[in-house]
Design an enzyme around this catalytic site. Structure first.
Site, PDB file in Angstrom:
ATOM      1  N   THR A  14       6.452  70.311  17.861  1.00  0.00           N
ATOM      2  CA  THR A  14       6.057  70.810  19.354  1.00  0.00           C
ATOM      3  C   THR A  14       6.981  68.923  19.886  1.00  0.00           C
ATOM      4  OG1 THR A  14       4.851  68.760  18.146  1.00  0.00           O
ATOM      5  CG2 THR A  14       3.527  70.123  18.649  1.00  0.00           C
ATOM      6  N   VAL A  17      13.518  69.868  19.098  1.00  0.00           N
ATOM      7  CA  VAL A  17      14.651  70.914  18.147  1.00  0.00           C
ATOM      8  C   VAL A  17      12.871  71.728  18.547  1.00  0.00           C
ATOM      9  CG1 VAL A  17      14.889  71.680  16.210  1.00  0.00           C
ATOM     10  CG2 VAL A  17      15.065  69.319  17.149  1.00  0.00           C
ATOM     11  N   ARG A  42      -0.946  64.189  14.772  1.00  0.00           N
ATOM     12  CA  ARG A  42      -1.221  63.584  16.620  1.00  0.00           C
ATOM     13  C   ARG A  42      -1.397  64.960  17.479  1.00  0.00           C
ATOM     14  NH1 ARG A  42       2.198  60.263  14.191  1.00  0.00           N
ATOM     15  NH2 ARG A  42       4.021  61.454  14.919  1.00  0.00           N
ATOM     16  N   CYS A 131      23.910  68.119  14.083  1.00  0.00           N
ATOM     17  CA  CYS A 131      24.393  68.177  15.763  1.00  0.00           C
ATOM     18  C   CYS A 131      25.656  68.312  15.743  1.00  0.00           C
ATOM     19  CB  CYS A 131      23.460  68.090  16.654  1.00  0.00           C
ATOM     20  SG  CYS A 131      23.317  65.999  16.772  1.00  0.00           S
ATOM     21  N   GLN A 158      27.959  61.372  22.386  1.00  0.00           N
ATOM     22  CA  GLN A 158      26.329  62.127  22.357  1.00  0.00           C
ATOM     23  C   GLN A 158      25.527  61.787  23.204  1.00  0.00           C
ATOM     24  OE1 GLN A 158      27.948  62.044  17.722  1.00  0.00           O
ATOM     25  NE2 GLN A 158      25.589  62.505  18.065  1.00  0.00           N
ATOM     26  N   HIS A 251      25.976  67.520  24.361  1.00  0.00           N
ATOM     27  CA  HIS A 251      27.050  66.571  22.486  1.00  0.00           C
ATOM     28  C   HIS A 251      28.463  66.900  23.145  1.00  0.00           C
ATOM     29  CE1 HIS A 251      24.268  64.589  20.780  1.00  0.00           C
ATOM     30  NE2 HIS A 251      24.096  64.814  19.908  1.00  0.00           N
ATOM     31  N   ASN A 325      23.639  70.391  22.547  1.00  0.00           N
ATOM     32  CA  ASN A 325      22.886  70.118  20.850  1.00  0.00           C
ATOM     33  C   ASN A 325      21.753  70.387  20.272  1.00  0.00           C
ATOM     34  OD1 ASN A 325      22.596  68.354  23.245  1.00  0.00           O
ATOM     35  ND2 ASN A 325      20.877  67.644  21.804  1.00  0.00           N
TER      36      ASN A 325
END
Ligand code: NAP
Ligand code: 12T
Length: 348
Positions: A14, A17, A42, A131, A158, A251, A325
């Site tokens: 969730t 990434v 959660r 990354c 970044q 980035h 990234n």
């Protein structure tokens, strides 16, 4: 490659990434037999659509990994420390996106176009690098192979999405508040767990991750140590300064290198970049062509431009490297590691 399919689990499905992980698995047609989406309590029960099915997110527990062959972890280092070995003990190969195991000598740290071979010795866990390190290592590899690199100095610019979905929300909300003339209350960046928080909207913040004892941040030390581990070159001189900008995704990096051998030219470096898989050269000052984070968003490649020879050192070169990234920096590289495992017969 065989037409075998695999039972996989995505831990942190969730998150910022995790969402990209699902997008990449689908887009690159990863051979999936079954897929489990795992998170904390959660989000347990949340529904996510994947390849025409409605999947229910489950809380990640040791038993979640029964019958899983491949587990992609991106739920933070503490979750990986608690559950990666549990997954391995149940027969899974883990591709871990956190910093939990990257510097462990038993754990291969892999950018497939640089060191896919390192996976042959794996003990169940493969680490996905940081990354900022991934895009730099991928961009420099053609030069390193042909000429060697003995010195590297990088400054990064970044994106906030590297710090998770909450950081992205904070940047947009703060920007709105400042435009509306309202007071702001920074809570997430630079590091959600650190003592102080600073404005990210309309700012540049020279802290990514926590400070270490030598005055470098952990993000800077990751770039330094991981680059040496991935290339297998401990003697390379590497320095990094990592800065957060109010950019959602992508980035950017200003990199200075000194080659080991003589003979590299700007045109030679451009040709190495044109010939490299996964790299797009965008370099034409006459038409103002150079990589931009806004163009790299949603793309798989690493973009390279602004290649210049140093004005004082003929073995010195400057370049500008940009990548998404969350894709090459995280989800895409993890899925590329998984494909490489299959290709090498390392995923059973
Ligand atoms: P994020 O948007 O904050 O998402 C965090 C994810 O982890 C969510 O799915 C969350 O589930 C899950 N999670 C949190 N605590 C958990 C727990 N105790 N058990 C199981 N799942 C838990 O963060 P993100 O940007 O996706 O990053 C996630 C992690 O990936 C980071 O902490 C970092 O370690 C790694 N990462 C690596 C790179 C890289 O450089 N390669 C880049 C970015 C991130 P809920 O929905 O239930 O909260
Ligand atoms: N703190 O995977 O804040 O080590 O941008 C990646 C990105 C840690 C990591 C970030 C971070 C990692 C960030």
């Amino acid at each position: 490659m065989s037409n075998q399919t695999f039972n996989i689990a995505v831990v942190g499905a969730t998150g910022a990434v995790g969402e990209q992980m699902l997008e990449v698995l689908d887009r690159l047609k990863f051979p999936i037999a079954s897929i489990k989406l795992l998170s904390s309590s959660r989000s347990a029960g949340k529904k996510i659509h994947f390849q025409g099915e409605e999947l229910t997110v489950e809380e990640a527990k040791p038993e979640s990994f029964e019958n899983v062959q491949l587990a992609l972890f991106s739920a933070g280092g503490s979750v990986s420390k608690a559950l990666a070995q549990e997954a391995v003990d149940r027969g899974a190969v883990v591709v871990d996106n956190t910093s939990a195991f990257r510097m462990d000598p038993e754990v291969p740290l892999v950018v497939p176009e640089v060191n896919a071979d390192a996976m042959k010795e794996h003990q169940g866990i493969i680490a996905n690098p940081n990354c900022s390190t991934i895009q730099m290592a991928a961009a420099l590899e053609p030069v390193r192979r042909a000429y060697g690199i003995n010195k590297l100095i990088v400054s990064t610019y970044q994106a906030v999405s590297g710090a998770g979905a909450d950081a992205v929300d904070e940047m947009y909300e703060q920007s709105r508040q400042i435009l509306d003339g309202d007071d702001i209350e920074p809570k997430v960046l630079p590091v959600s767990g650190d003592k102080k928080h600073y404005q990210i909207a309309f700012n540049a913040v020279p802290q990514i991750d926590v400070f270490t004892e030598n005055g470098y941040t952990f993000e800077e030390m990751k770039m330094i140590n991981e680059t040496k581990k991935i290339t297998g070159d401990d003697s390379m001189h590497v320095a990094a300064t990592c800065v957060r900008l109010p950019v959602e995704t992508g980035h950017s990096e200003s990199i200075y290198i000194e080659t080991d051998k003589d003979g590299l030219t700007v045109e030679g470096m451009k040709q190495l970049m044109r010939d490299a898989e996964g790299i797009t050269l965008q370099d034409d000052p006459s038409s103002q062509l150079y990589p931009l984070a806004s163009d790299a968003h949603g793309k798989d490649d690493v973009f390279v431009g602004r290649i210049r020879q140093d004005l004082d050192n003929p073995k010195g070169f400057h370049l500008w490297v940009v990548a998404d990234n969350l894709l090459k920096g995280a989800a895409l590289n993890s899925v590329q590691i998984a494909f490489s495992l299959i290709r090498q017969g390392l995923l059973k």
